[in-house]
Design an enzyme around this catalytic site. Structure first.
Site, PDB file in Angstrom:
ATOM      1  N   GLU A 199       1.014  -1.186   0.126  1.00 54.95           N
ATOM      2  CA  GLU A 199       0.025   0.103  -0.023  1.00 54.95           C
ATOM      3  C   GLU A 199       0.777   1.265  -0.055  1.00 54.95           C
ATOM      4  OE1 GLU A 199      -2.815  -0.591   3.083  1.00 54.95           O
ATOM      5  OE2 GLU A 199      -4.124  -1.704   1.764  1.00 54.95           O
ATOM      6  N   GLU A 389      -5.517  -8.280  -1.322  1.00 52.49           N
ATOM      7  CA  GLU A 389      -6.312  -8.184  -0.201  1.00 52.49           C
ATOM      8  C   GLU A 389      -7.583  -7.969  -0.369  1.00 52.49           C
ATOM      9  OE1 GLU A 389      -4.690  -5.508   2.775  1.00 52.49           O
ATOM     10  OE2 GLU A 389      -2.686  -5.928   2.408  1.00 52.49           O
TER      11      GLU A 389
HETATM   12  C1  BGP Z   1      -4.568  -2.766   4.648  1.00 49.73           C
HETATM   13  C2  BGP Z   1      -3.145  -3.528   5.071  1.00 49.73           C
HETATM   14  C3  BGP Z   1      -3.512  -4.847   5.757  1.00 49.73           C
HETATM   15  C4  BGP Z   1      -4.573  -5.045   6.723  1.00 49.73           C
HETATM   16  C5  BGP Z   1      -5.843  -4.578   6.060  1.00 49.73           C
HETATM   17  C6  BGP Z   1      -6.974  -4.622   6.665  1.00 49.73           C
HETATM   18  O1  BGP Z   1      -4.399  -1.660   4.960  1.00 49.73           O
HETATM   19  O2  BGP Z   1      -2.186  -3.658   4.185  1.00 49.73           O
HETATM   20  O3  BGP Z   1      -2.158  -4.738   6.775  1.00 49.73           O
HETATM   21  O4  BGP Z   1      -4.645  -5.086   7.987  1.00 49.73           O
HETATM   22  O5  BGP Z   1      -5.683  -3.324   5.278  1.00 49.73           O
HETATM   23  O6  BGP Z   1      -7.189  -3.303   7.391  1.00 49.73           O
HETATM   24  P1  BGP Z   1      -7.410  -3.325   9.060  1.00 49.73           P
HETATM   25  O7  BGP Z   1      -6.523  -4.453   9.675  1.00 49.73           O
HETATM   26  O8  BGP Z   1      -7.145  -2.164   9.402  1.00 49.73           O
HETATM   27  O9  BGP Z   1      -8.936  -3.971   9.323  1.00 49.73           O
END
Ligand code: BGP
Length: 492
Positions: A199, A389
């Protein structure tokens, strides 16, 4: 028709949210190890404890600014979720066996920079750390699972953050270059799929990149961005040089963005937001130079980026082989947002969409938005794509008999996979893989919570660190197994 043969089906984790063992095996501290838990539903931010330049102690929220000269530290009386996380460090064999049972043929994981170089810039790498990942990759291959490795996922070495202002400093880029060379050399033949920087578009603050003054000092933010691009280009160039078979992609948080209405001013507002939020990063990493709208912005702001000789050429040489992104939700944007309700999202906020519902954490659920993204990205770059993701963060209930009936998650997955299928079959996009986020429960990046779970595999641990870390299969595990084993055909 349907998903192509050899499609990559998997799951995704990040070291600082999953591994634990935060100082085991010679590992050093990462900034992530200094961030407490928060509460996403009630809007309570994670915290960072700091020692200011004059010696006084304080703390800030993880979205707030860390003042120049402040150093983050681990307070022995505070609970830090990353320290044990869900303990892949001690469960990796058992977990990889479960991934294989689920039918995964790819596993996205990140290497923790501080496991390889404890301070980020040490003279020699830490052999125990190198060996750990080598064992993990070999275990994956035992089950015909291809590792997909994120080189840098929100874990700036604490030493580089405290002493050098993280990615604002060229020193961090140099250290990263050495780290890349070390891992590409060591894992040659074991890893062929790589992502450079997770990201990269939401990465200018202290938590992600060790940057002090990321809000008040625009120069810092832009310099950090430049260094991240140079770092990514170095990774691609070194990776290709060491093994031409390496297939190396970028990684962008790519939520769908819509104009709030058909008012042309809202349309223009969405274009500008999308440029700033996501396209800028893809444009640079896929084309190798800053797009016109960014050049104009920097001119307007009077910001001059400090470059080293050869940087511009490097950016061109280090363009990526494929485009990968995270996708959770969409948001709308309006020229006059004052009266419209705001919604949360993956590190970004937007406005509510009256046609869509949201998760318990306020993230808008929008499967069609995924197809919109696949179309827009493919139209723009004509590169292979991976969704690395995607998923639903939700509170799971463990029944008396130990079962977890997460039908809400199954619905979310089904709807999104259906849209991927349409994008392949009808729109002809080149989608090659899908690794849903946190396919095994991990700590949330945004809130530090455990109860915000994405997994198909449950891990017994709560927000205060209680639990025996045992693993169990949720109902969604069996659903995903069916989907994966039928190559995306059986979605009922
Ligand atoms: C993205 C990241 C992850 C992950 C995901 C879900 O920003 O790459 O590391 O955690 O989002 O977000 P969250 O954990 O805040 O629900």
């Amino acid at each position: 028709m349907g998903f192509p043969k050899g499609f990559l089906w998997g799951g995704a984790t990040a070291a600082n949210q999953y591994e634990g063992g935060y100082i085991s095996g010679g590992k050093g501290l990462a900034v992530a190890d200094t961030i407490t838990g928060g509460d996403g539903i009630h809007g309570i931010q994670r915290k960072i404890y700091l020692e200011l330049a004059d010696g006084t102690k304080t703390s800030v929220g993880n979205r707030e600014e860390v003042p120049a000269g402040a150093k983050a530290y681990v307070d022995p009386d505070v609970y830090y979720p990353s320290h044990v996380a869900t303990d892949f460090y001690h469960h990796w064999k058992e977990d990889i066996a479960l991934f294989a049972e689920m039918g995964m043929n790819v596993y996205r994981l990140s290497i923790n920079w501080t496991r390889i170089f404890p301070h980020g810039d040490d003279e020699v790498p830490n052999e125990e750390g190198l060996q750990f990942y080598e064992d993990v990759f070999k275990e994956c291959h035992k089950y015909n699972i291809e590792p997909l490795v994120t080189i840098y996922h929100f874990d700036c070495p604490l030493y580089l953050a405290n002493e050098y202002d993280g990615w604002v400093s060229r020193h961090t880029v140099d250290a990263f270059e050495k780290y890349c060379r070390t891992i590409f050399t060591r894992y040659k033949g074991l890893v062929k799929y790589w992502l450079t920087i997770n990201e990269i578009n939401i990465n200018t603050n202290f938590m992600m990149n060790g940057v002090h003054e990321h809000i008040s000092n625009k120069q810092n933010a832009e310099q950090c961005r430049w260094h991240l691009f140079v770092g990514s280009a170095l990774a691609v160039t070194i990776g290709h040089e060491i093994d031409p078979n390496n297939f190396i992609g970028l990684m962008i948080a790519h939520g769908a963005t819509y104009p709030y209405s058909c008012n042309p001013e809202d349309v223009m507002c969405e274009i500008e937001t999308a440029h700033t939020q996501k396209w800028f990063y893809g444009d640079v990493l896929c084309r190798g130079y800053y797009p016109a709208y960014k050049v104009k912005e920097l001119e307007r702001e009077g910001i001059v980026i400090h470059k080293e000789p050869g940087d511009d050429e490097l950016l061109k040489k280090g363009v990526v082989d494929f485009y990968s992104f995270s996708y959770y939700s969409s948001a709308t944007y309006a020229a006059h947002p004052e009266q419209i309700k705001q919604v949360e999202g993956n590190q970004v906020r937007g406005l509510q969409n009256p046609y869509l519902k949201a998760s318990e954490w306020g993230w808008t659920v929008d499967p069609v938005g995924l197809r919109v993204n696949l179309n827009q990205i493919y139209d723009r770059y004509q590169l292979p794509m991976m969704i690395v993701e995607n998923g639903l963060g939700a509170i799971d209930k463990v029944e008396e008999d130990g079962s977890i009936n997460d039908d809400y998650r199954i619905d979310y997955m089904r709807e999104h996979i259906l849209q991927m299928k349409k994008a392949i079959e009808i729109d002809g996009v080149d989608l090659i893989g899908y690794t849903p986020w946190g396919h095994i429960d991990v700590v949330s990046a945004g809130t530090g919570e455990m109860r915000k779970r994405y997994g198909f595999i449950y891990v017994d641990k709560d927000d205060d660190g209680n639990g025996d870390l045992s693993r169990s299969r949720k109902k969604s595990f069996f659903y995903m197994q069916k989907v994966y084993k039928s190559n995306g055909e059986d979605l009922d």
